[in-house]
Design an enzyme around this catalytic site. Structure first.
Site, PDB file in Angstrom:
ATOM      1  N   PRO A 128       0.812  -1.220   0.000  1.00 45.92           N
ATOM      2  CA  PRO A 128       0.000   0.000   0.000  1.00 45.92           C
ATOM      3  C   PRO A 128       0.848   1.273   0.000  1.00 45.92           C
ATOM      4  O   PRO A 128       0.457   2.283  -0.562  1.00 45.92           O
ATOM      5  CB  PRO A 128      -0.808  -0.097   1.303  1.00 45.92           C
ATOM      6  CG  PRO A 128      -0.843  -1.553   1.622  1.00 45.92           C
ATOM      7  CD  PRO A 128       0.432  -2.144   1.096  1.00 45.92           C
ATOM      8  N   ILE A 157      -2.887  -7.736  -5.392  1.00 40.80           N
ATOM      9  CA  ILE A 157      -2.292  -9.041  -5.668  1.00 40.80           C
ATOM     10  C   ILE A 157      -3.266  -9.898  -6.493  1.00 40.80           C
ATOM     11  O   ILE A 157      -4.341 -10.280  -6.000  1.00 40.80           O
ATOM     12  CB  ILE A 157      -1.902  -9.762  -4.347  1.00 40.80           C
ATOM     13  CG1 ILE A 157      -1.006  -8.860  -3.485  1.00 40.80           C
ATOM     14  CG2 ILE A 157      -1.241 -11.108  -4.662  1.00 40.80           C
ATOM     15  CD1 ILE A 157       0.285  -8.395  -4.139  1.00 40.80           C
ATOM     16  N   THR A 158      -2.858 -10.205  -7.713  1.00 41.84           N
ATOM     17  CA  THR A 158      -3.707 -10.986  -8.630  1.00 41.84           C
ATOM     18  C   THR A 158      -3.949 -12.386  -8.078  1.00 41.84           C
ATOM     19  O   THR A 158      -3.007 -13.061  -7.648  1.00 41.84           O
ATOM     20  CB  THR A 158      -3.042 -11.071 -10.020  1.00 41.84           C
ATOM     21  OG1 THR A 158      -2.881  -9.749 -10.519  1.00 41.84           O
ATOM     22  CG2 THR A 158      -3.887 -11.886 -10.998  1.00 41.84           C
ATOM     23  N   HIS A 278     -14.300   5.731 -46.145  1.00 42.17           N
ATOM     24  CA  HIS A 278     -13.940   7.137 -45.892  1.00 42.17           C
ATOM     25  C   HIS A 278     -12.489   7.189 -45.449  1.00 42.17           C
ATOM     26  O   HIS A 278     -12.049   6.397 -44.608  1.00 42.17           O
ATOM     27  CB  HIS A 278     -14.813   7.739 -44.789  1.00 42.17           C
ATOM     28  CG  HIS A 278     -16.271   7.815 -45.148  1.00 42.17           C
ATOM     29  ND1 HIS A 278     -16.721   8.471 -46.270  1.00 42.17           N
ATOM     30  CD2 HIS A 278     -17.372   7.336 -44.524  1.00 42.17           C
ATOM     31  CE1 HIS A 278     -18.043   8.377 -46.330  1.00 42.17           C
ATOM     32  NE2 HIS A 278     -18.464   7.682 -45.283  1.00 42.17           N
ATOM     33  N   ARG A 311      19.619 -11.111 -20.595  1.00 44.02           N
ATOM     34  CA  ARG A 311      18.778 -10.592 -19.508  1.00 44.02           C
ATOM     35  C   ARG A 311      17.509  -9.943 -20.067  1.00 44.02           C
ATOM     36  O   ARG A 311      16.431 -10.152 -19.548  1.00 44.02           O
ATOM     37  CB  ARG A 311      19.600  -9.586 -18.691  1.00 44.02           C
ATOM     38  CG  ARG A 311      18.936  -9.195 -17.412  1.00 44.02           C
ATOM     39  CD  ARG A 311      19.934  -8.561 -16.471  1.00 44.02           C
ATOM     40  NE  ARG A 311      19.608  -7.157 -16.275  1.00 44.02           N
ATOM     41  CZ  ARG A 311      20.192  -6.383 -15.362  1.00 44.02           C
ATOM     42  NH1 ARG A 311      21.148  -6.853 -14.602  1.00 44.02           N
ATOM     43  NH2 ARG A 311      19.832  -5.125 -15.233  1.00 44.02           N
ATOM     44  N   GLU A 363       2.763  -4.836 -13.346  1.00 38.87           N
ATOM     45  CA  GLU A 363       4.118  -5.351 -13.621  1.00 38.87           C
ATOM     46  C   GLU A 363       5.104  -4.211 -13.881  1.00 38.87           C
ATOM     47  O   GLU A 363       6.006  -4.308 -14.714  1.00 38.87           O
ATOM     48  CB  GLU A 363       4.109  -6.382 -14.751  1.00 38.87           C
ATOM     49  CG  GLU A 363       3.309  -7.609 -14.356  1.00 38.87           C
ATOM     50  CD  GLU A 363       3.922  -8.926 -14.762  1.00 38.87           C
ATOM     51  OE1 GLU A 363       5.096  -8.972 -15.127  1.00 38.87           O
ATOM     52  OE2 GLU A 363       3.183  -9.933 -14.676  1.00 38.87           O
ATOM     53  N   GLY A 364       4.906  -3.124 -13.150  1.00 40.57           N
ATOM     54  CA  GLY A 364       5.734  -1.937 -13.298  1.00 40.57           C
ATOM     55  C   GLY A 364       5.049  -0.947 -14.209  1.00 40.57           C
ATOM     56  O   GLY A 364       4.790  -1.245 -15.376  1.00 40.57           O
TER      57      GLY A 364
END
Ligand code: COS
Length: 382
Positions: A128, A157-158, A278, A311, A363-364
């Site tokens: 939080p 949280i999924t 169009h 990475r 995820e960020g």
């Protein structure tokens, strides 16, 4: 030689996911969205088909798929419903720290249970007090004999209310910032683990999201992933692997927006002809097609690099950021092409915009992705 074609195996995975999306997800997507219903029957079927634990190697009973293969599947699922797809792939996120940071004994102890029967796991990093500053998390872990005691609260949280296992990031001392962060796996059944109530969300309403409290939870030393202080790098390496499939998820939402809008543009008539004749509409469709094409290629490229052993922090952030921004733009354009009907819940495109929005945040956030991208970029000029 660089090759953009899918292998026969990838085409059959794509076909499997496309059929599942069309026959099992799409028919209930609008109703689940409206009711905020978590369609466990659909998730169980996804598990039965091997569409759930995509990244878990076959030796533990999983699908053992590359990141590229995961992306091919995820795009197809998200074409039918972004929210359901998030819940279906949440195990990949939650189990990745065990794959990357767990010992062989820990992997054998945890992973097969998810592959031999339907179980959900959740990745518990965000708190939080702030999600972007992962190094500043406040959940504490204190060593007490051969156990750690966890205290704190996670949020957003999924699948948390339905999960049987949590991968949890806590700190031995917040003053140490990322150097104090330590990872654990914690069964839902452990005393003091309290998932909260389902959040009411704008989109992704077929997915379940809640807080999880850890109130003096005793976790055996044997359930720590890596050493004390390894947790931050483990979380970052996990996200390097899972942000690319989020790019694929956003691409799937965007592709759905194009498909609905292009089809509608040939059926809807104004000024005596289909609106697709169009130029105003054609220019929009052309821009949408460019966004989706680029999003897919960036996602495939990032996945290819990671599968090759790199990475891929820079490329996975680029893929996730670009594809999610593209999904927002393309869903917005699709609504504009539908006009007033696009704003109505009777048509499928307004849901796409609400579902796309989360891909810019979770995820960020895309601001964090841009920080990762800029930092990586600048290292080449320093
Ligand atoms: N892989 C491995 N190690 C990594 C890494 C990566 N991708 N990224 C950073 N690290 C390492 C750094 O090398 C550094 O290690 P050293 O102490 O050995 O030098 C350490 O981690 C700290 O890195 P940094 O200084 O970059 O940390 P910051 O506190 O500045 O945070 C960001 C970096 C902002 C990128 C990070 O906090 C982040 O990704 N936040 C978003 C979190 C998120 O995605 N939440 C969503 C949860 S899932 S819904």
């Amino acid at each position: 030689m660089v090759d953009f074609s899918l292998t026969e195996e990838q085409k059959s995975l794509q076909d499997l996911a496309r059929k599942f999306a069309k026959t099992e997800m799409l028919p209930v997507a609008a109703a689940c969205d409206r009711a905020g219903r978590f369609p466990e029957d659909v998730y169980r079927k996804a598990w039965e088909l091997g569409l759930m634990n995509l990244n878990v190697p076959t030796e533990y009973g999983g699908s053992g798929l590359s990141v590229f293969d995961q992306c091919v599947i995820v795009e197809e699922l998200a074409h039918a419903c972004g929210g359901m797809t998030t819940s279906i792939i949440a195990n990949c996120l939650a189990l990745e720290p065990i794959l990357l940071g767990g010992t062989e004994e820990q992997r054998k102890r945890t992973l097969p249970a998810f592959c031999s029967s339907y179980h959900l796991a959740s990745f518990c990093l965000t708190e939080p007090s702030g999600g972007s500053d992962a190094g500043g998390l406040q959940t504490r872990c204190r060593l007490d004999g051969d156990h750690y005691v966890l205290d704190g609260e996670k949020c957003f949280i999924t699948n948390a209310p339905h999960a049987s296992l949590y991968t949890v990031f806590a700190t031995i001392d917040p003053a140490l910032r990322h150097k104090g962060i330590t990872a654990f796996f914690v069964p839902r059944a452990a005393e003091g683990v309290v998932p909260g109530k389902d959040e009411e969300k704008m989109g992704h309403r077929a997915s379940s999201t809640s807080t999880v409290k850890f109130d003096h939870v005793r976790v055996p030393l044997a359930d720590r992933l890596g050493a004390e202080g390894d947790g931050f790098s483990l979380a970052m390496r996990t996200l390097d692997h899972t942000r690319t499939p989020i790019g694929a998820l956003a691409t799937g939402i965007a592709q759905a927006a194009i498909d609905y809008a292009a089809d509608y543009s040939l059926k809807r008539h104004t000024f005596g002809k289909p609106i697709g004749e169009h130029q105003a509409i054609q220019l929009k469709l052309a821009n949408m097609a460019q966004e989706v094409h680029a999003a897919r290629l960036l996602t495939w490229h990032a996945a290819w690099l990671i599968d090759g052993g790199q990475r891929g922090s820079l490329e996975s952030s680029i893929a996730k950021c670009f594809a999610s921004d593209a999904a927002m733009k393309v869903a917005d354009d699709a609504i504009q092409i539908f006009g007033g009907y696009g704003y109505m819940k009777d048509y499928p495109v307004e849901k796409l915009l609400r579902d796309a929005k989360l891909t810019q945040i979770y995820e960020g956030s895309n601001e964090i992705q841009r920080i990762v991208i800029a930092r990586e970029l600048l290292t080449h000029y320093a």
